[in-house]
Design a protein around this motif. Sequence first.
Motif, short mmCIF file in Angstrom:
data_model
loop_
_atom_site.label_atom_id
_atom_site.label_comp_id
_atom_site.label_asym_id
_atom_site.label_seq_id
_atom_site.Cartn_x
_atom_site.Cartn_y
_atom_site.Cartn_z
N TYR A 48 0.86 -1.19 0.00
CA TYR A 48 0.00 0.00 0.00
C TYR A 48 0.90 1.24 0.00
O TYR A 48 1.67 1.45 0.94
N ASP A 50 -0.41 4.47 -1.33
CA ASP A 50 -1.21 5.71 -1.27
C ASP A 50 -1.49 6.05 0.19
O ASP A 50 -2.61 5.95 0.68
N ALA A 51 -0.44 6.38 0.90
CA ALA A 51 -0.50 6.57 2.35
C ALA A 51 0.69 7.42 2.75
O ALA A 51 1.60 7.66 1.95
N ARG A 57 1.66 -5.72 3.42
CA ARG A 57 0.80 -6.60 4.23
C ARG A 57 0.87 -8.03 3.71
O ARG A 57 1.04 -8.26 2.51
N ARG A 67 6.84 -1.58 7.38
CA ARG A 67 6.49 -0.17 7.13
C ARG A 67 7.76 0.61 6.84
O ARG A 67 8.77 0.40 7.50
N TYR A 76 12.68 5.48 8.15
CA TYR A 76 12.26 4.60 9.25
C TYR A 76 11.81 3.28 8.65
O TYR A 76 11.03 3.25 7.69
N LEU B 31 -6.49 7.94 0.83
CA LEU B 31 -5.25 7.36 1.30
C LEU B 31 -5.57 6.21 2.24
O LEU B 31 -6.49 6.32 3.06
N SER B 32 -4.84 5.13 2.10
CA SER B 32 -5.13 3.99 2.95
C SER B 32 -3.89 3.13 3.12
O SER B 32 -3.17 2.88 2.16
N ALA B 33 -3.68 2.68 4.34
CA ALA B 33 -2.53 1.83 4.64
C ALA B 33 -2.90 0.36 4.66
O ALA B 33 -2.14 -0.48 5.13
N GLY B 34 -4.09 0.05 4.14
CA GLY B 34 -4.52 -1.35 4.15
C GLY B 34 -5.85 -1.50 3.46
O GLY B 34 -6.39 -0.53 2.90
N VAL B 78 -1.10 15.30 5.47
CA VAL B 78 0.36 15.44 5.56
C VAL B 78 1.04 15.16 4.23
O VAL B 78 2.19 15.56 4.01
N THR B 79 0.35 14.50 3.30
CA THR B 79 0.91 14.29 1.95
C THR B 79 0.76 15.55 1.09
O THR B 79 0.98 15.50 -0.12
N PHE B 177 0.01 4.38 14.77
CA PHE B 177 0.53 3.66 13.60
C PHE B 177 1.60 4.45 12.86
O PHE B 177 2.69 3.94 12.58
N TRP B 178 1.32 5.70 12.51
CA TRP B 178 2.31 6.50 11.78
C TRP B 178 3.27 7.21 12.72
O TRP B 178 4.44 7.43 12.40
N SER B 180 4.64 6.13 15.28
CA SER B 180 5.70 5.24 15.76
C SER B 180 6.78 5.00 14.70
O SER B 180 7.79 4.36 14.99
N VAL B 181 6.57 5.49 13.48
CA VAL B 181 7.60 5.34 12.43
C VAL B 181 7.92 6.69 11.79
O VAL B 181 8.03 6.81 10.57
N GLY B 182 8.04 7.71 12.64
CA GLY B 182 8.64 8.93 12.15
C GLY B 182 7.72 10.12 11.97
O GLY B 182 8.20 11.24 11.74
N TYR B 183 6.40 9.92 12.04
CA TYR B 183 5.52 11.08 11.93
C TYR B 183 5.38 11.77 13.29
O TYR B 183 5.62 11.17 14.35
N TYR B 195 6.92 15.55 10.69
CA TYR B 195 7.76 14.44 11.14
C TYR B 195 8.24 14.68 12.58
O TYR B 195 8.28 15.81 13.05
N ALA B 196 8.61 13.58 13.23
CA ALA B 196 9.14 13.67 14.60
C ALA B 196 10.25 14.70 14.65
O ALA B 196 11.16 14.69 13.81
#
Lengths: 91, 198
Positions: A48, A50-51, A57, A67, A76, B31-34, B78-79, B177-178, B180-183, B195-196
């Motif tokens: 994915y 577009d995020a 996944r 990720r 990261y 936008l979607s992470a899944g 944020v994009t 979710f985001w 924890s990886v830099g946002y 970003y962090a």
Amino acid sequence: MTADVPTYLDGNAAAGALREVFAVDLTAAIGRCNGCGRTGAFAEARLYVDAPGMVARCSGCDGVLLRVVNTPTDTYLDLRGLTYLRVSSAE
Amino acid sequence: MDIVSPGFTGRRRSGTELPPGQYLTHEFPVLSAGPTPHILPEHWEFTVTTETGEVHRWDWATFTSLPAEEITKDLHCVTRWSKLGTDWKGVSLDTLLADVETSADFAMAHSYGGYTTNLPLDDLLDGQAWIAYEYDGEPLDPEHGGPARLLVPHLYLWKSAKWVRGLVLSDTDDLGFWESVGYHEYGDPWKEQRYAGD
């Protein structure tokens, strides 16, 4: 409502982003999902993009395998969803 | 709103009303992470869990019988896209949290599908946040977070969790979710907290 077309790419599309972190092409590596235990080539993952970051996944359980977030200064990488990545050392 | 032609509204706003680094869009990007969860209203529920473990629960019928508000707000992703003057209907978090006894400072929003995002509890109160279930006068599409999503428009849109199913209140600011990886842990678009460390 729009048609339910897949919103993901296959894991091969991660090759460029992962090459920036690893010296080998990881899309051919064998990964094990930490959620369901499915084992397969990373290229079989559902990617994915577009995020705000890139999310791979499991094609079996949809659990998050990986990720990647690129900030202006850092990348990261979260691999918690993978029990392992098995990279062939054979030529 | 001023009475001006829509064409000039866009240009004027793009010059003076967008947060730094944003561009104006009239689309509504998805936008979607899944994968998109498809939750039937009869299977939907929303819970608030306090720091002591007390659980407050609403099913769809109870939730939609609560007083709802019409909301018109600008969205900032944020994009880098911003969409102005979006129309929503939803229940204020002030209403949902009115009978919740808590001294927690933070909330973690949890969604169907596993997404999480963290917010200070103060940012969910005082008319700043809603659980929205209509967009543009129609039931909220699953691709935009239906049947119901969190709407916290003063922060970057990743904080407005789609497919929201609950809030867990806490004394600690855990990362979602985001985050924890830099946002950024807070995500104020006007301070460009992408970003962090921003």
